[in-house]
Write a protein that holds these residues in place. Sequence first.
Motif, PDB file in Angstrom:
ATOM      1  N   ALA A 123      -2.541  21.158  10.939  1.00 37.36           N
ATOM      2  CA  ALA A 123      -3.194  20.267   9.982  1.00 37.36           C
ATOM      3  C   ALA A 123      -2.301  19.966   8.787  1.00 37.36           C
ATOM      4  O   ALA A 123      -2.283  18.841   8.280  1.00 37.36           O
ATOM      5  N   ALA A 124      -1.552  20.963   8.321  1.00 40.03           N
ATOM      6  CA  ALA A 124      -0.656  20.739   7.186  1.00 40.03           C
ATOM      7  C   ALA A 124       0.422  19.720   7.522  1.00 40.03           C
ATOM      8  O   ALA A 124       0.832  18.924   6.661  1.00 40.03           O
ATOM      9  N   LEU A 125       0.879  19.711   8.773  1.00 43.09           N
ATOM     10  CA  LEU A 125       1.924  18.767   9.193  1.00 43.09           C
ATOM     11  C   LEU A 125       1.349  17.455   9.712  1.00 43.09           C
ATOM     12  O   LEU A 125       2.106  16.500   9.943  1.00 43.09           O
ATOM     13  N   GLY A 126       0.036  17.407   9.951  1.00 38.33           N
ATOM     14  CA  GLY A 126      -0.562  16.216  10.540  1.00 38.33           C
ATOM     15  C   GLY A 126      -0.153  16.019  11.979  1.00 38.33           C
ATOM     16  O   GLY A 126       0.030  14.889  12.448  1.00 38.33           O
ATOM     17  N   ARG A 127      -0.006  17.102  12.728  1.00 36.32           N
ATOM     18  CA  ARG A 127       0.414  17.067  14.120  1.00 36.32           C
ATOM     19  C   ARG A 127      -0.595  17.811  14.989  1.00 36.32           C
ATOM     20  O   ARG A 127      -1.417  18.578  14.486  1.00 36.32           O
ATOM     21  N   GLU A 128      -0.509  17.599  16.296  1.00 37.01           N
ATOM     22  CA  GLU A 128      -1.374  18.295  17.243  1.00 37.01           C
ATOM     23  C   GLU A 128      -0.558  19.341  17.992  1.00 37.01           C
ATOM     24  O   GLU A 128       0.501  19.034  18.538  1.00 37.01           O
ATOM     25  N   LEU A 129      -1.051  20.581  18.003  1.00 39.09           N
ATOM     26  CA  LEU A 129      -0.411  21.670  18.737  1.00 39.09           C
ATOM     27  C   LEU A 129      -1.302  22.080  19.907  1.00 39.09           C
ATOM     28  O   LEU A 129      -2.402  21.577  20.088  1.00 39.09           O
ATOM     29  N   GLY A 130      -0.818  23.036  20.709  1.00 40.35           N
ATOM     30  CA  GLY A 130      -1.575  23.493  21.865  1.00 40.35           C
ATOM     31  C   GLY A 130      -1.201  22.712  23.108  1.00 40.35           C
ATOM     32  O   GLY A 130      -0.164  22.047  23.172  1.00 40.35           O
ATOM     33  N   GLY A 131      -2.063  22.805  24.125  1.00 40.92           N
ATOM     34  CA  GLY A 131      -1.803  22.119  25.379  1.00 40.92           C
ATOM     35  C   GLY A 131      -1.286  23.041  26.455  1.00 40.92           C
ATOM     36  O   GLY A 131      -1.220  24.269  26.273  1.00 40.92           O
ATOM     37  N   PRO A 132      -0.878  22.507  27.613  1.00 40.28           N
ATOM     38  CA  PRO A 132      -0.469  23.346  28.753  1.00 40.28           C
ATOM     39  C   PRO A 132       0.851  24.052  28.522  1.00 40.28           C
ATOM     40  O   PRO A 132       1.754  23.520  27.870  1.00 40.28           O
ATOM     41  N   LEU A 133       0.972  25.274  29.049  1.00 45.12           N
ATOM     42  CA  LEU A 133       2.231  26.023  28.990  1.00 45.12           C
ATOM     43  C   LEU A 133       2.292  26.996  30.155  1.00 45.12           C
ATOM     44  O   LEU A 133       1.308  27.247  30.833  1.00 45.12           O
ATOM     45  N   HIS A 134       3.496  27.532  30.386  1.00 50.36           N
ATOM     46  CA  HIS A 134       3.723  28.437  31.510  1.00 50.36           C
ATOM     47  C   HIS A 134       4.383  29.721  31.009  1.00 50.36           C
ATOM     48  O   HIS A 134       5.314  29.685  30.220  1.00 50.36           O
ATOM     49  N   TYR A 135       3.860  30.864  31.481  1.00 48.59           N
ATOM     50  CA  TYR A 135       4.501  32.162  31.292  1.00 48.59           C
ATOM     51  C   TYR A 135       4.883  32.667  32.675  1.00 48.59           C
ATOM     52  O   TYR A 135       4.062  33.265  33.371  1.00 48.59           O
ATOM     53  N   GLY A 136       6.109  32.382  33.108  1.00 51.81           N
ATOM     54  CA  GLY A 136       6.499  32.719  34.473  1.00 51.81           C
ATOM     55  C   GLY A 136       5.645  31.932  35.445  1.00 51.81           C
ATOM     56  O   GLY A 136       5.595  30.706  35.407  1.00 51.81           O
ATOM     57  N   ARG A 178       2.365  32.238  35.555  1.00 54.90           N
ATOM     58  CA  ARG A 178       1.032  32.070  34.984  1.00 54.90           C
ATOM     59  C   ARG A 178       0.951  30.788  34.168  1.00 54.90           C
ATOM     60  O   ARG A 178       1.783  30.545  33.295  1.00 54.90           O
ATOM     61  N   HIS A 179      -0.054  29.979  34.444  1.00 51.62           N
ATOM     62  CA  HIS A 179      -0.262  28.711  33.745  1.00 51.62           C
ATOM     63  C   HIS A 179      -1.456  28.832  32.800  1.00 51.62           C
ATOM     64  O   HIS A 179      -2.482  29.410  33.160  1.00 51.62           O
ATOM     65  N   GLU A 180      -1.317  28.310  31.583  1.00 54.15           N
ATOM     66  CA  GLU A 180      -2.429  28.259  30.640  1.00 54.15           C
ATOM     67  C   GLU A 180      -2.550  26.849  30.092  1.00 54.15           C
ATOM     68  O   GLU A 180      -1.543  26.190  29.818  1.00 54.15           O
ATOM     69  N   ASP A 181      -3.780  26.406  29.927  1.00 54.54           N
ATOM     70  CA  ASP A 181      -4.034  25.122  29.282  1.00 54.54           C
ATOM     71  C   ASP A 181      -4.684  25.420  27.937  1.00 54.54           C
ATOM     72  O   ASP A 181      -5.902  25.574  27.841  1.00 54.54           O
ATOM     73  N   ARG A 182      -3.852  25.573  26.914  1.00 53.09           N
ATOM     74  CA  ARG A 182      -4.344  25.960  25.596  1.00 53.09           C
ATOM     75  C   ARG A 182      -5.122  24.809  24.945  1.00 53.09           C
ATOM     76  O   ARG A 182      -4.832  23.631  25.183  1.00 53.09           O
ATOM     77  N   PRO A 183      -6.096  25.126  24.095  1.00 56.36           N
ATOM     78  CA  PRO A 183      -6.842  24.070  23.396  1.00 56.36           C
ATOM     79  C   PRO A 183      -5.936  23.315  22.432  1.00 56.36           C
ATOM     80  O   PRO A 183      -4.932  23.850  21.951  1.00 56.36           O
ATOM     81  N   ARG A 184      -6.282  22.080  22.169  1.00 59.25           N
ATOM     82  CA  ARG A 184      -5.538  21.267  21.219  1.00 59.25           C
ATOM     83  C   ARG A 184      -5.971  21.643  19.802  1.00 59.25           C
ATOM     84  O   ARG A 184      -7.163  21.762  19.506  1.00 59.25           O
ATOM     85  N   LEU A 185      -4.996  21.832  18.932  1.00 58.02           N
ATOM     86  CA  LEU A 185      -5.255  22.251  17.551  1.00 58.02           C
ATOM     87  C   LEU A 185      -4.746  21.170  16.609  1.00 58.02           C
ATOM     88  O   LEU A 185      -3.593  20.743  16.701  1.00 58.02           O
ATOM     89  N   GLY A 186      -5.597  20.735  15.681  1.00 57.80           N
ATOM     90  CA  GLY A 186      -5.188  19.715  14.726  1.00 57.80           C
ATOM     91  C   GLY A 186      -5.331  18.318  15.287  1.00 57.80           C
ATOM     92  O   GLY A 186      -5.719  18.115  16.447  1.00 57.80           O
ATOM     93  N   ASP A 187      -5.022  17.347  14.455  1.00 53.19           N
ATOM     94  CA  ASP A 187      -5.100  15.934  14.824  1.00 53.19           C
ATOM     95  C   ASP A 187      -3.766  15.277  14.524  1.00 53.19           C
ATOM     96  O   ASP A 187      -3.072  15.656  13.583  1.00 53.19           O
ATOM     97  N   GLY A 188      -3.435  14.261  15.308  1.00 55.77           N
ATOM     98  CA  GLY A 188      -2.211  13.518  15.055  1.00 55.77           C
ATOM     99  C   GLY A 188      -1.345  13.449  16.289  1.00 55.77           C
ATOM    100  O   GLY A 188      -1.737  13.856  17.393  1.00 55.77           O
ATOM    101  N   ALA A 189      -0.140  12.941  16.101  1.00 53.14           N
ATOM    102  CA  ALA A 189       0.807  12.824  17.196  1.00 53.14           C
ATOM    103  C   ALA A 189       1.339  14.190  17.594  1.00 53.14           C
ATOM    104  O   ALA A 189       1.232  15.163  16.841  1.00 53.14           O
ATOM    105  N   ARG A 190       1.910  14.276  18.780  1.00 51.70           N
ATOM    106  CA  ARG A 190       2.561  15.500  19.209  1.00 51.70           C
ATOM    107  C   ARG A 190       3.833  15.708  18.392  1.00 51.70           C
ATOM    108  O   ARG A 190       4.463  14.755  17.918  1.00 51.70           O
TER     109      ARG A 190
END
Length: 314
Positions: A239-252, A254-266
């Motif tokens: 929120a401080a940067l006005g960007r969106e964090l989170g989303g899909p990622l991989h640990y080896g 293992r796949h995770e689809d993390r929630p989106r945090l904040g609003d704005g462009a990637r």
Amino acid sequence: MSRLGHRAIGVALGLLLQKALPEPPDRWHPVGWFGTAMQRVEAVTYADSRSAGVRHALAGVALGAVAGRATSSTVLAVGLCAAGRELRRAARLVEAPLLDGDLAGARAHLPSLVGRDPSRLDASAIAAAVVESLAENSVDAVIAPAAWGLLAGAPGVLAHRAINTMDAMVGHHDDRYENYGWASARLDDGANWIPARLFALLVMAAEPGRASAVRGAVRRDAHLHPSPNAGVAEAAVAAALGRELGGPLHYGERHEDRPRLGDGARPEAVDISRARELTSRVEWALIGALVLLWWTDRRLAPAHAGAMRTRRTT
């Protein structure tokens, strides 16, 4: 001056010390020594059970607290355990090749910050990973050592560092550590719960024009994250940067689809420097608050002493 005032100035000086001195080589760093000791503890105590993991965690906390008692200096303990400058240096190592369009170079440096698989990440995903790491690890490596130093002096600082290191070593969701690492992971969640929320308040202080957005993002998004603390830190920085964090990622594998945090462009590569500057301002705001606490304590000490003398004579 009260004990709190002494600790406040000690923590502030320790944070300044870690800014001024280079990071010791791994073989001379006390955290490395602790990691070696805990590998030996694991070799003796390991079993695929939570009770064995509890024994491992208690041994690590005790070792950290005893080392802090032996150190006895809050300044030195914070100076050794805080790592804000080193964190931002590691982020810069990823940022530089990313700005040049060198994805391979950026991916090569990313594992020093995050555990996810960098091979599938594009430039925006790499930038997001770095920004998320700056947020989450600023809690672990700056705010929490300061908070535990203020609460319990050098033993508190080194006990927290022990907990954080054990979580990094065994707090994983995999076949070996799902049970054995449970206690270390839960201890880390508890030890960083207040520091994560303090970090969000300091982000608001460092970025006052975005304070309302930070507060809203933390309330709306933080609880969606699987970590009770990383979600707060990442939502605040997003929120401080006005960007969106989170989303899909991989640990080896293992796949995770993390929630989106904040609003704005990637995030983009240029947002890494913005996140570095933000976390640096947060650290300076913390130092300023600690110095103010020390100064206030000094000003109040004579009045408190006078009141105590008056009470004794009446």
